[in-house]
Design a protein around this motif. Sequence first.
Motif, PDB file in Angstrom:
ATOM      1  N   LEU A 195      38.533  51.689  40.286  1.00  0.00           N
ATOM      2  CA  LEU A 195      39.168  52.642  39.365  1.00  0.00           C
ATOM      3  C   LEU A 195      40.402  52.036  38.687  1.00  0.00           C
ATOM      4  O   LEU A 195      40.607  52.222  37.486  1.00  0.00           O
ATOM      5  N   VAL A 196      41.216  51.311  39.476  1.00  0.00           N
ATOM      6  CA  VAL A 196      42.407  50.667  38.895  1.00  0.00           C
ATOM      7  C   VAL A 196      41.978  49.637  37.851  1.00  0.00           C
ATOM      8  O   VAL A 196      42.518  49.583  36.736  1.00  0.00           O
ATOM      9  N   GLU A 232      48.194  42.403  44.472  1.00  0.00           N
ATOM     10  CA  GLU A 232      47.052  42.184  45.371  1.00  0.00           C
ATOM     11  C   GLU A 232      47.022  40.742  45.884  1.00  0.00           C
ATOM     12  O   GLU A 232      46.783  40.509  47.072  1.00  0.00           O
ATOM     13  N   TRP A 277      49.382  44.292  38.783  1.00  0.00           N
ATOM     14  CA  TRP A 277      48.399  44.641  39.824  1.00  0.00           C
ATOM     15  C   TRP A 277      47.815  43.368  40.442  1.00  0.00           C
ATOM     16  O   TRP A 277      47.699  43.252  41.669  1.00  0.00           O
ATOM     17  N   ARG A 298      40.186  43.865  46.523  1.00  0.00           N
ATOM     18  CA  ARG A 298      40.093  45.287  46.862  1.00  0.00           C
ATOM     19  C   ARG A 298      38.711  45.830  46.474  1.00  0.00           C
ATOM     20  O   ARG A 298      38.587  46.649  45.552  1.00  0.00           O
ATOM     21  N   GLU A 340      36.621  48.096  46.764  1.00  0.00           N
ATOM     22  CA  GLU A 340      36.350  49.481  47.129  1.00  0.00           C
ATOM     23  C   GLU A 340      36.544  50.351  45.891  1.00  0.00           C
ATOM     24  O   GLU A 340      36.962  49.864  44.838  1.00  0.00           O
ATOM     25  N   ARG A 341      36.285  51.627  46.059  1.00  0.00           N
ATOM     26  CA  ARG A 341      36.297  52.545  44.915  1.00  0.00           C
ATOM     27  C   ARG A 341      37.660  52.573  44.206  1.00  0.00           C
ATOM     28  O   ARG A 341      37.736  52.548  42.976  1.00  0.00           O
ATOM     29  N   ALA A 342      38.742  52.613  45.006  1.00  0.00           N
ATOM     30  CA  ALA A 342      40.088  52.680  44.406  1.00  0.00           C
ATOM     31  C   ALA A 342      40.364  51.450  43.548  1.00  0.00           C
ATOM     32  O   ALA A 342      40.920  51.557  42.451  1.00  0.00           O
ATOM     33  N   GLY A 343      39.946  50.288  44.042  1.00  0.00           N
ATOM     34  CA  GLY A 343      40.148  49.051  43.289  1.00  0.00           C
ATOM     35  C   GLY A 343      39.365  49.072  41.987  1.00  0.00           C
ATOM     36  O   GLY A 343      39.859  48.623  40.943  1.00  0.00           O
ATOM     37  N   TRP A 400      39.540  43.142  41.557  1.00  0.00           N
ATOM     38  CA  TRP A 400      38.853  44.222  42.280  1.00  0.00           C
ATOM     39  C   TRP A 400      37.849  43.649  43.283  1.00  0.00           C
ATOM     40  O   TRP A 400      37.897  43.980  44.469  1.00  0.00           O
TER      41      TRP A 400
END
Lengths: 102, 246
Positions: free
Chosen positions: B101-102, B151, B147, B94, B96-99, B90
């Motif tokens: 959350l995943v 990435e 994931w 990534r 950011e918020r989406a990262g 993350w």
Amino acid sequence: MAESKAFDFVCSELERRTSMTRLEARGTVRIALKDAGLAADSVRGPEMQVVLQRVMPKELTARGVAASEDICRAIGAAMTGVREDAAAETPEAIFGRLAGAR
Amino acid sequence: MEIAAGLAGLLSVLMSCVVGLRLVLLSRRTRQAPEMLIGLDLILVGAGWNALIAVGRQATGLPDDVRATLVCAGGLCAVAGMACLMVFIWRTFRPERAGALVALALSVAFASLFAAQSFAPGWLAFATDERGPWTNASLFTSFNYAWASFESMRHASMLSRRVRLGLADAVVADRVRLFATLMATGTVASWIFAGFQASGVAVGGTTIGLSLGGTVCLFSVALLWLAFMPPASYLESVRRRALVEA
């Protein structure tokens, strides 16, 4: 996610200096960035300069823009005054450190 | 076969420990989180999880409560280590918020397996008969690794294009590629193990499990070595290759 200032600047200059619409200009710059392995939200000035020199001219030519090299050179020269936000740490910086363990 | 697979596993545990400790020590110097996270992941998952579960499952001469404690500690190492890996992915690829959350969803899902096994039937059932929700650990880790692979491969591909334009260091791009390959290896190995377990084929201590595990271990050792402790000759060959391709 917000695009970088370098991206916004090049798009608006392209729109101003050619007959491209806002959508066309942004799409063309995005394609050039993708070709160079860069992203619109994180590209910085020095990287954009390389894209303008080595990738963008052929993308503009492919879209029927005349004197594409001159336009790219002019945009690159104008871009030197663009102030950028502080950059977050990049994956390259992180992975650059990871083999430095002793 | 057992001896060869055991040696490969031992080598993998040792390599994970050495690289992990080096990265944790590096993080003390740099005061940066990414090296701490990936170092802890290697120590907890590469060394702790594998070694503790292997001993807890295979050392049948040990008292039952010791075996249950060992596999429980191994499970805890896996949960903590995977969480470190998810936070690393993350924050690195990534941020950011989406990262976030995943990373959170995958970490919580994996931790819920540990909680479910602890609740019922308990860790002794896993240590003796490989029974309970934790038997799905391979399947769940495959999502985590998938994931991480996605990435890191995406970024490795971007970096290879940047190297051609002189916008990135070939050695760093190669390190990201090796890391992505390591994550992909974890994904594929987890899928294969999960597939065997789902179809009722025993993998713990069997010939097929040992040969697959040993091969994965040796491949991972090579990737860890080249990515985090590369010899000068390897780095030179990476630079030469980049010059030719530029």
